[in-house]
Write a protein that holds these residues in place. Structure first.
Motif, PDB file in Angstrom:
ATOM      1  N   ILE A 218      57.342  70.439   8.576  1.00  0.00           N
ATOM      2  CA  ILE A 218      56.788  70.976   9.826  1.00  0.00           C
ATOM      3  C   ILE A 218      56.594  72.484   9.703  1.00  0.00           C
ATOM      4  O   ILE A 218      55.518  73.020   9.982  1.00  0.00           O
ATOM      5  CB  ILE A 218      57.720  70.644  11.010  1.00  0.00           C
ATOM      6  CG1 ILE A 218      57.901  69.128  11.101  1.00  0.00           C
ATOM      7  CG2 ILE A 218      57.188  71.228  12.307  1.00  0.00           C
ATOM      8  CD1 ILE A 218      59.028  68.679  11.994  1.00  0.00           C
ATOM      9  N   ALA A 219      57.636  73.158   9.234  1.00  0.00           N
ATOM     10  CA  ALA A 219      57.577  74.627   9.169  1.00  0.00           C
ATOM     11  C   ALA A 219      56.509  75.107   8.197  1.00  0.00           C
ATOM     12  O   ALA A 219      55.983  76.207   8.352  1.00  0.00           O
ATOM     13  CB  ALA A 219      58.943  75.183   8.779  1.00  0.00           C
ATOM     14  N   GLU A 220      56.176  74.288   7.186  1.00  0.00           N
ATOM     15  CA  GLU A 220      55.196  74.735   6.186  1.00  0.00           C
ATOM     16  C   GLU A 220      53.766  74.320   6.511  1.00  0.00           C
ATOM     17  O   GLU A 220      52.870  74.495   5.698  1.00  0.00           O
ATOM     18  CB  GLU A 220      55.596  74.202   4.807  1.00  0.00           C
ATOM     19  CG  GLU A 220      56.832  74.924   4.288  1.00  0.00           C
ATOM     20  CD  GLU A 220      57.276  74.463   2.923  1.00  0.00           C
ATOM     21  OE1 GLU A 220      56.727  73.454   2.425  1.00  0.00           O
ATOM     22  OE2 GLU A 220      58.178  75.111   2.375  1.00  0.00           O
ATOM     23  N   THR A 221      53.553  73.762   7.676  1.00  0.00           N
ATOM     24  CA  THR A 221      52.189  73.383   8.065  1.00  0.00           C
ATOM     25  C   THR A 221      51.321  74.635   8.193  1.00  0.00           C
ATOM     26  O   THR A 221      51.693  75.567   8.911  1.00  0.00           O
ATOM     27  CB  THR A 221      52.239  72.614   9.408  1.00  0.00           C
ATOM     28  OG1 THR A 221      52.978  71.418   9.186  1.00  0.00           O
ATOM     29  CG2 THR A 221      50.852  72.270   9.906  1.00  0.00           C
ATOM     30  N   PRO A 222      50.185  74.694   7.476  1.00  0.00           N
ATOM     31  CA  PRO A 222      49.398  75.939   7.524  1.00  0.00           C
ATOM     32  C   PRO A 222      48.712  76.190   8.867  1.00  0.00           C
ATOM     33  O   PRO A 222      48.524  77.339   9.258  1.00  0.00           O
ATOM     34  CB  PRO A 222      48.358  75.746   6.413  1.00  0.00           C
ATOM     35  CG  PRO A 222      48.334  74.295   6.095  1.00  0.00           C
ATOM     36  CD  PRO A 222      49.658  73.726   6.503  1.00  0.00           C
TER      37      PRO A 222
ATOM     38  N   GLN B 143      44.997  81.032   9.688  1.00  0.00           N
ATOM     39  CA  GLN B 143      46.085  80.553   8.825  1.00  0.00           C
ATOM     40  C   GLN B 143      46.707  81.680   8.011  1.00  0.00           C
ATOM     41  O   GLN B 143      47.901  81.677   7.734  1.00  0.00           O
ATOM     42  CB  GLN B 143      45.585  79.422   7.932  1.00  0.00           C
ATOM     43  CG  GLN B 143      45.276  78.183   8.763  1.00  0.00           C
ATOM     44  CD  GLN B 143      44.744  77.015   7.950  1.00  0.00           C
ATOM     45  OE1 GLN B 143      44.937  76.934   6.748  1.00  0.00           O
ATOM     46  NE2 GLN B 143      44.074  76.097   8.621  1.00  0.00           N
ATOM     47  N   SER B 144      45.883  82.675   7.660  1.00  0.00           N
ATOM     48  CA  SER B 144      46.443  83.834   6.945  1.00  0.00           C
ATOM     49  C   SER B 144      47.369  84.632   7.856  1.00  0.00           C
ATOM     50  O   SER B 144      48.418  85.112   7.423  1.00  0.00           O
ATOM     51  CB  SER B 144      45.332  84.770   6.458  1.00  0.00           C
ATOM     52  OG  SER B 144      44.596  84.151   5.457  1.00  0.00           O
ATOM     53  N   ALA B 145      46.960  84.777   9.113  1.00  0.00           N
ATOM     54  CA  ALA B 145      47.812  85.512  10.061  1.00  0.00           C
ATOM     55  C   ALA B 145      49.166  84.814  10.185  1.00  0.00           C
ATOM     56  O   ALA B 145      50.224  85.456  10.130  1.00  0.00           O
ATOM     57  CB  ALA B 145      47.129  85.605  11.419  1.00  0.00           C
ATOM     58  N   LYS B 146      49.145  83.497  10.301  1.00  0.00           N
ATOM     59  CA  LYS B 146      50.403  82.745  10.421  1.00  0.00           C
ATOM     60  C   LYS B 146      51.246  82.921   9.157  1.00  0.00           C
ATOM     61  O   LYS B 146      52.449  83.197   9.229  1.00  0.00           O
ATOM     62  CB  LYS B 146      50.095  81.264  10.669  1.00  0.00           C
ATOM     63  CG  LYS B 146      51.324  80.359  10.509  1.00  0.00           C
ATOM     64  CD  LYS B 146      51.099  78.927  10.947  1.00  0.00           C
ATOM     65  CE  LYS B 146      52.338  78.089  10.608  1.00  0.00           C
ATOM     66  NZ  LYS B 146      52.354  76.765  11.206  1.00  0.00           N
ATOM     67  N   GLU B 147      50.597  82.768   8.013  1.00  0.00           N
ATOM     68  CA  GLU B 147      51.335  82.820   6.745  1.00  0.00           C
ATOM     69  C   GLU B 147      52.003  84.183   6.548  1.00  0.00           C
ATOM     70  O   GLU B 147      53.189  84.270   6.211  1.00  0.00           O
ATOM     71  CB  GLU B 147      50.352  82.544   5.599  1.00  0.00           C
ATOM     72  CG  GLU B 147      51.010  82.401   4.256  1.00  0.00           C
ATOM     73  CD  GLU B 147      50.000  82.048   3.170  1.00  0.00           C
ATOM     74  OE1 GLU B 147      48.821  82.458   3.254  1.00  0.00           O
ATOM     75  OE2 GLU B 147      50.393  81.355   2.223  1.00  0.00           O
ATOM     76  N   VAL B 148      51.252  85.242   6.815  1.00  0.00           N
ATOM     77  CA  VAL B 148      51.781  86.584   6.574  1.00  0.00           C
ATOM     78  C   VAL B 148      52.855  86.944   7.599  1.00  0.00           C
ATOM     79  O   VAL B 148      53.870  87.551   7.272  1.00  0.00           O
ATOM     80  CB  VAL B 148      50.621  87.609   6.599  1.00  0.00           C
ATOM     81  CG1 VAL B 148      51.132  89.020   6.708  1.00  0.00           C
ATOM     82  CG2 VAL B 148      49.774  87.437   5.357  1.00  0.00           C
TER      83      VAL B 148
END
Ligand code: CO8
Length: 260
Positions: free
Chosen positions: A93-97, A208-213
């Motif tokens: 769940i936590a790694e969902t992009p 998705q980049s905003a979330k990842e960073v």
């Protein structure tokens, strides 16, 4: 309910939004292993789907989830618990992009609050009750309820929750920074879906980049996190959507985004 029962219901909309609903009402959506397995499967099935741009995770009117299933916990020992390797379920769940929005009505307790904290945005109803009551049943949180929560609200408020097991209201949670927004109970799902639809219309690589960073940077030094942020921003200059969205702004028209 049989082991085959649909404890997690997944609906994919044609608006880029998927809705995942916990469906174990008789037990206030307590997270037994079957629920967790189905939750993991639902999230995993969405992760590589470019048509799904945002995900809403919800329960029902009475409970988002009242925690781990205590009936599955009461008689097992440490080694059995270790062998279950439940971290697999949370990781999926936590790694969902794609962005995940938790729509919380009723109880979000223990593992239920930990589940909500795996989301990126939490919309709570006025009547929601949140807490980490594990200490009352002789354990402690085991999936972020001492860690994600401290990163979200700081040591002293997190200690209050974890050391007392007290439930707090949605308003109190909002004041602490534990939820993103509080709305009327009957507006929670609509609000979460509307927000998800808005996000789904934005350039997905940027979202998705905003979330990842944001997530990766939270655990790095500021210098390292700023480099990560800058590099991720620079990479987006290679995306077709960046050129299209900026051109559309300049030309005063709506962008046609491709997710590329
Ligand atoms: N586990 C199993 N069943 C539950 C749970 C639960 N956590 N919560 C509620 N239920 C069941 C009840 O047993 C009851 O079933 P039945 O009708 O068969 O008796 C039904 O749901 C309705 O519950 P109540 O009658 O108790 O409803 P109330 O409205 O009176 O009370 C409460 C609601 C306050 C939410 C109450 O049910 C409660 O306190 N529940 C337990 C909350 C709790 O302690 N949660 C934390 C569990 S520990 C945990 O989450 C650890 C996570 C660790 C991370 C994961 C690593 C594995």
């Amino acid at each position: 309910m049989s082991a085959e029962a649909k404890l997690v219901i997944l609906e994919r909309g044609d608006d880029g939004v998927a809705l995942i609903r916990l469906n174990r009402p008789d037990a206030l959506n307590a997270l037994n292993l079957a629920v967790r397995e189905q939750l993991r499967a639902a999230f995993t099935s969405l992760q590589g789907d470019p048509a799904v741009r945002a995900i809403v995770l919800t329960g029902n009117d009475k409970a988002f989830a009242a925690g781990a299933d205590l009936k599955e916990f009461v008689d097992i020992d440490a080694i059995e618990q270790m062998k279950r390797r439940v971290e697999r379920y949370w990781k999926a769940i936590a790694e969902t992009p794609q962005p995940v929005i938790a729509a919380v009505n009723g109880f979000a307790l223990g593992g239920g609050l930990e589940l909500a904290m795996c989301a990126d945005i939490i919309i709570a109803g006025e009547g929601a009750k949140l807490g980490q009551p594990e200490v009352k049943v002789g354990i402690i949180p085991g999936a972020g309820g001492t860690q994600r929560i401290t990163r979200a609200i700081g040591k002293f408020k997190a200690m209050l929750l974890c050391l007392t097991g007290d439930m707090i209201s949605a308003r109190e949670a909002f004041d602490m920074g534990l939820v993103s927004k509080v709305v009327a109970d009957d507006q929670v799902l609509e609000e979460a879906l509307a927000l998800a639809r808005r996000i789904a219309k934005l350039p997905p690589l940027a979202v998705q980049s905003a979330k990842e960073v944001l997530l990766a940077g939270a655990d790095a030094s500021l210098d390292a996190a700023l480099v990560m942020e800058r590099k991720a921003m620079q990479v987006l200059f290679a995306s077709a959507d960046k050129h299209e969205a900026m051109s559309a702004f300049i030309e005063k028209r709506k962008p046609v985004l491709k997710g590329e």
